[in-house]
Design a protein around this motif. Sequence first.
Motif: not given
Length: 140
Positions: A1-4, A69-77, A84-89
């Motif tokens: 899922m792409a991250m908006s 949560l740390v990985v998710a926060e990293y992708h958000c930032l 660029s972020v991975p497709d599943g971020a």
Amino acid sequence: MAMSETLAATGAQTIPVFALAGVIELRAMFRKFPLTQPWTRETAKHAWFLELATLIVGYSAWGGVMIWLVVAEYHCLRRLRGLSVPDGAGGTVQNSIDVSLVLLVALPIVASLMMNLIALLTPKPAPANDGQEESASEIS
């Protein structure tokens, strides 16, 4: 899922709140689990094992969610910085928030059930009889 951009901004703001809430909940919940209770030989094995198992499961569950949560926060930032972020971020962010919400609700319930089970296994001290009370056989 792409991250908006909206998901990244929301995740960047809420993920640290969930992480802090999880730490506070763990500290409050496991402060109620003293591992130094007076057990008898019959109940020591079961009750001590239940306390230890509850602590291990609780800390492991939150430890895994904290890493997530740390990985998710990293992708958000990264997304907010325009990198660029991975497709599943996007899925990682949404799932980490969902799982942390479930744990915030479920772990206190499980811990209270475990504490009640441990209380059932804990031996109760016998009441002291000072000779004040007469037994039913002595009265009749």
